[in-house]
Design an enzyme around this catalytic site. Sequence first.
Site, PDB file in Angstrom:
ATOM      1  N   HIS A   7      63.592   6.051  15.762  1.00 32.74           N
ATOM      2  CA  HIS A   7      64.151   4.708  15.909  1.00 32.74           C
ATOM      3  C   HIS A   7      64.962   4.558  17.192  1.00 32.74           C
ATOM      4  CE1 HIS A   7      63.486   5.293  11.544  1.00 32.74           C
ATOM      5  NE2 HIS A   7      63.079   4.045  11.612  1.00 32.74           N
ATOM      6  N   ASP A  45      64.511  11.516  14.979  1.00 32.46           N
ATOM      7  CA  ASP A  45      64.558  10.090  14.666  1.00 32.46           C
ATOM      8  C   ASP A  45      63.700   9.293  15.643  1.00 32.46           C
ATOM      9  OD1 ASP A  45      65.202   7.566  13.859  1.00 32.46           O
ATOM     10  OD2 ASP A  45      67.362   7.755  14.155  1.00 32.46           O
ATOM     11  N   CYS A  72      57.696   3.380  12.729  1.00 32.77           N
ATOM     12  CA  CYS A  72      58.401   4.666  12.594  1.00 32.77           C
ATOM     13  C   CYS A  72      57.579   5.714  11.848  1.00 32.77           C
ATOM     14  CB  CYS A  72      59.767   4.480  11.952  1.00 32.77           C
ATOM     15  SG  CYS A  72      59.768   3.588  10.393  1.00 32.77           S
TER      16      CYS A  72
END
Length: 477
Positions: free
Chosen positions: A368, A366, A123
């Site tokens: 993820h 994001d 990430c």
Amino acid sequence: MCCDGFCSVADKMETKETDEVEKLKSKLMSAWHNVKYSWVLKSKTAFSRNSPVFLLGKCYHFTAVDDESPTESCTAEALDDDVVTGNADGFRKDFTSRVWLTYRKEFPTLPGSTITSDCGWGCTLRAGQMILAQALLLHILGRDWTWAEALTLEPLDTETWTSSAARRLVATLEASIQGERVQVTQQRLCAAQGGAKEAESYLQEAYHRTIVSWFGDGPSALLGIHRLVQLGMTSGKRAGDWYGPAVMAHILRKAVDEAVDAMLKGISVYVAQDCTVYSADVIDSHSGQTGSHSDPQGLNSEAAPDSRAVIILIPVRLGGEKINPEYLSFVKSILSLEYCIGIIGGKPKQAYYFVGFQDDSLIYMDPHYCQSFVDVSTSDFPLQSFHCPSPKKMPFSKMDPSCTIGFYSKNVEHYERISTELSKILQPSSKEKYPAFTFMKGHGKDYELSTGIEKREWPFIRDTRKAGTTLGDFVLL
């Protein structure tokens, strides 16, 4: 002798078994992460109609028609509704136009490993790629550029997707593009011939596609995860390891420094040392006088004096174990600047790319979300998975204090303006005691900073690999 031969065979068998066990563990962990991050959870992001929204230096206002409630809010999905007016579409188009880089799977094996996915550990690498992508968009296309198809993407929050559904969507897009490739090419050529505006639009889309291709998930991509992992190996990192925001800044510097594309020759990355930006070093970077690995004296720079842009990355720590709330106004101030390219940060155990704020909440992209590999070496590869239509928010109080702040400086004159403006913002309050970072005249070497830069990052690194900690406990930042 027989005993020695027997021991040698036994050792080889034990080594082979250990390798097989490690490979099996890696595959099982990768499979688990692929399942875990292939779902988009139903979460609605609420935006107040009463407060302005800032996105990388641009300000947007959402207003409601005949709204009698001053505290009413709207969700990200509601930005499309007629009840919400003002700059709603402008915000959505601007946000969606930013390059979104997420977990991917089924890509070629990463250097020095058998890993084919960065799910669960990459990430920070993705957040670093996104801040660099924004700098390149700013450098090549300008801050006012937006993707023509931005408003056509469906918000991810409206439904739950599985990885198989995502693969079917990509396959459908690829089939559609393959069948209409000739027709699309002809249409684009006609549009380019139709006038200066159409030609400029075609050229901008070509640049947009080129920038995205630099971040492809393959060994040949100049700024892709394979290249970043390879560069991390020189600092003792490897695929599957934890990367902090400060280490990420130095990896990005190396990646841009060693990139061979002519379009990347006119830009460099400067990483602040010990929360200090040395102005003479930045000015040298603008003039192309700083050396690279292939040209340590900086004698063969193709850029004319004062023509190189500089990406300024500043690793900082905004507090101790937790974020210092006194830094909220500072973070909001820098995200309000047009030359800010965002923040590599996140919350404990997860890395995000912060791009804006509303009130006391940060807006972020994001990484993820696990998506399938896209071959960016093909012509007209699908761009949809590289753009996010669904902004997310989190309270500033949940932000991890360790982060890297980024700015884009066009030339020396622009840098002087940046340093002047930021110096005013950096004036600490009575409670802060210390500014987040400082500007100093001269070169870093003038202050006898003899210790290796990457070895002096202890304020920004927390080693989470302690006894009793497993990969299943958290997402590595």
